[in-house]
Enzyme design. Sequence first.
Site, PDB file in Angstrom:
ATOM      1  N   ASN A   8      12.126  -5.168  -4.599  1.00  0.00           N
ATOM      2  CA  ASN A   8      12.247  -4.266  -3.585  1.00  0.00           C
ATOM      3  C   ASN A   8      12.638  -5.128  -2.187  1.00  0.00           C
ATOM      4  O   ASN A   8      11.726  -5.523  -1.383  1.00  0.00           O
ATOM      5  CB  ASN A   8      11.172  -3.201  -3.291  1.00  0.00           C
ATOM      6  CG  ASN A   8      11.584  -2.125  -2.375  1.00  0.00           C
ATOM      7  OD1 ASN A   8      12.650  -2.258  -1.732  1.00  0.00           O
ATOM      8  ND2 ASN A   8      10.641  -1.414  -1.761  1.00  0.00           N
ATOM      9  N   LYS A  10      13.867  -4.342   0.409  1.00  0.00           N
ATOM     10  CA  LYS A  10      13.833  -3.569   1.565  1.00  0.00           C
ATOM     11  C   LYS A  10      14.943  -3.918   2.601  1.00  0.00           C
ATOM     12  O   LYS A  10      15.779  -4.289   2.016  1.00  0.00           O
ATOM     13  CB  LYS A  10      12.364  -3.580   2.422  1.00  0.00           C
ATOM     14  CG  LYS A  10      11.215  -3.485   1.339  1.00  0.00           C
ATOM     15  CD  LYS A  10       9.835  -3.351   2.141  1.00  0.00           C
ATOM     16  CE  LYS A  10       8.912  -3.008   0.915  1.00  0.00           C
ATOM     17  NZ  LYS A  10       7.640  -2.626   1.351  1.00  0.00           N
ATOM     18  N   HIS A  95      10.015   6.125  -1.918  1.00  0.00           N
ATOM     19  CA  HIS A  95       9.055   5.264  -1.506  1.00  0.00           C
ATOM     20  C   HIS A  95       8.391   5.659  -0.170  1.00  0.00           C
ATOM     21  O   HIS A  95       9.043   6.434   0.324  1.00  0.00           O
ATOM     22  CB  HIS A  95       9.864   3.799  -1.329  1.00  0.00           C
ATOM     23  CG  HIS A  95       9.178   2.523  -0.823  1.00  0.00           C
ATOM     24  ND1 HIS A  95       8.643   2.431   0.579  1.00  0.00           N
ATOM     25  CD2 HIS A  95       8.832   1.659  -1.506  1.00  0.00           C
ATOM     26  CE1 HIS A  95       7.782   1.456   0.377  1.00  0.00           C
ATOM     27  NE2 HIS A  95       7.835   0.936  -0.792  1.00  0.00           N
ATOM     28  N   GLU A  97       7.613   4.351   2.582  1.00  0.00           N
ATOM     29  CA  GLU A  97       8.431   4.035   4.000  1.00  0.00           C
ATOM     30  C   GLU A  97       9.487   5.040   4.233  1.00  0.00           C
ATOM     31  O   GLU A  97       9.757   5.458   5.073  1.00  0.00           O
ATOM     32  CB  GLU A  97       9.066   2.582   3.836  1.00  0.00           C
ATOM     33  CG  GLU A  97       8.216   1.655   4.045  1.00  0.00           C
ATOM     34  CD  GLU A  97       8.174   0.358   3.474  1.00  0.00           C
ATOM     35  OE1 GLU A  97       9.320  -0.011   3.146  1.00  0.00           O
ATOM     36  OE2 GLU A  97       7.363  -0.359   3.128  1.00  0.00           O
ATOM     37  N   GLU A 165       1.585   2.970  -5.630  1.00  0.00           N
ATOM     38  CA  GLU A 165       1.665   2.066  -4.507  1.00  0.00           C
ATOM     39  C   GLU A 165       0.732   2.805  -3.492  1.00  0.00           C
ATOM     40  O   GLU A 165       1.290   3.501  -2.547  1.00  0.00           O
ATOM     41  CB  GLU A 165       2.998   1.699  -4.032  1.00  0.00           C
ATOM     42  CG  GLU A 165       4.145   1.221  -4.792  1.00  0.00           C
ATOM     43  CD  GLU A 165       5.317   0.584  -4.085  1.00  0.00           C
ATOM     44  OE1 GLU A 165       5.330  -0.473  -4.333  1.00  0.00           O
ATOM     45  OE2 GLU A 165       5.934   1.516  -3.307  1.00  0.00           O
ATOM     46  N   GLY A 171       2.359  -4.494   1.869  1.00  0.00           N
ATOM     47  CA  GLY A 171       2.670  -5.477   3.066  1.00  0.00           C
ATOM     48  C   GLY A 171       1.222  -5.665   3.835  1.00  0.00           C
ATOM     49  O   GLY A 171       1.413  -6.267   4.656  1.00  0.00           O
ATOM     50  N   SER A 209       1.199  -5.372  -2.203  1.00  0.00           N
ATOM     51  CA  SER A 209       0.730  -6.559  -2.144  1.00  0.00           C
ATOM     52  C   SER A 209       0.567  -7.599  -3.527  1.00  0.00           C
ATOM     53  O   SER A 209      -0.329  -8.345  -3.468  1.00  0.00           O
ATOM     54  CB  SER A 209      -0.565  -6.641  -1.450  1.00  0.00           C
ATOM     55  OG  SER A 209      -0.290  -6.259  -0.016  1.00  0.00           O
TER      56      SER A 209
HETATM   57  P1  PGA Z   1       4.667  -5.264  -0.765  1.00  0.00           P
HETATM   58  O1  PGA Z   1       5.684  -4.102  -0.733  1.00  0.00           O
HETATM   59  O2  PGA Z   1       4.840  -5.788  -2.146  1.00  0.00           O
HETATM   60  O3  PGA Z   1       5.290  -6.175   0.174  1.00  0.00           O
HETATM   61  O4  PGA Z   1       3.403  -4.950  -0.645  1.00  0.00           O
HETATM   62  C1  PGA Z   1       5.622  -3.319  -2.015  1.00  0.00           C
HETATM   63  C2  PGA Z   1       6.508  -1.905  -1.835  1.00  0.00           C
HETATM   64  O5  PGA Z   1       6.508  -1.470  -0.883  1.00  0.00           O
HETATM   65  O6  PGA Z   1       7.351  -1.635  -2.757  1.00  0.00           O
END
Ligand code: PGA
Length: 250
Positions: A8, A10, A95, A97, A165, A171, A209
């Site tokens: 992903n 983003k 997601h 976000e 998640e 993140g 992460s």
């Molecule tokens: P990350 O993001 O691996 O940077 O924690 C995962 C995600 O948001 O899908």
Amino acid sequence: MIPLIAANWKMNLLKADALSFCSKLSARVAQRKNRNCDIVICPPFSLLSVVRGALNEEISVGAQTCDHRSFGPHTGDINCLMLKDLDCNRVIVGHSERRTEYYESDKLVQLKAESAIAADMSAIICVGESAEERAAGKTLETVYRQVRDSMPGNGTFENVAIAYEPLWAIGTGLTPSLDQIAEVHEGIRDLVSRLLHDGEKIRILYGGSVNPSNAEEILSLPAVNGGLVGGASLNLDDFWSICCAASDTL
Ligand code: PGA
């Protein structure tokens, strides 16, 4: 079950970096002796064609979200027929976000997943609890509600994957313990087996992460069938080492 590793990206990368990443990734995949891990790259909309053109056929391309409606007066939106037209095979929906920044509800996530499947793509449905929900002992309740209310009416174990998640792990460098991951994944599988025919065969990915140092132990859990990788998917060596960790767990 063959694991799925989803990148992903983003809102990151421009054409030149995407091209270089994809051509190097394709070369590594081509050199691999056995194909034992499915890989999907989910770039921003702007790079979908570039990425598809630079990847070999073994690697699929996905979108990070979609609009659930058909063609029409919706300025700035992109629907699933348009994504399919660019040879996308998967769409990430729900997601955290998107749920947070655009107030996407479970109902909307369900509509998006349904439109992705209707366009002959698969949906990766993201679910996960906040830090407050975990502290209040509401992790399973939250995740079960999201899975139940986001599950598409046309979903099957083959065209839906769930990505667990936890919001506090995205993140941040923090991850749940292996027991905590296993508990949520087993609970989701149990729930999906009651919602879908053969639902116990659904892929359940872990995201939040994931990096080269923790990938092997997380992906080795029997309840985990792959990963959704954000930050670490922007670096080819890190991402490749996660793909290899997934392949080694078979
Ligand atoms: P990350 O993001 O691996 O940077 O924690 C995962 C995600 O948001 O899908």
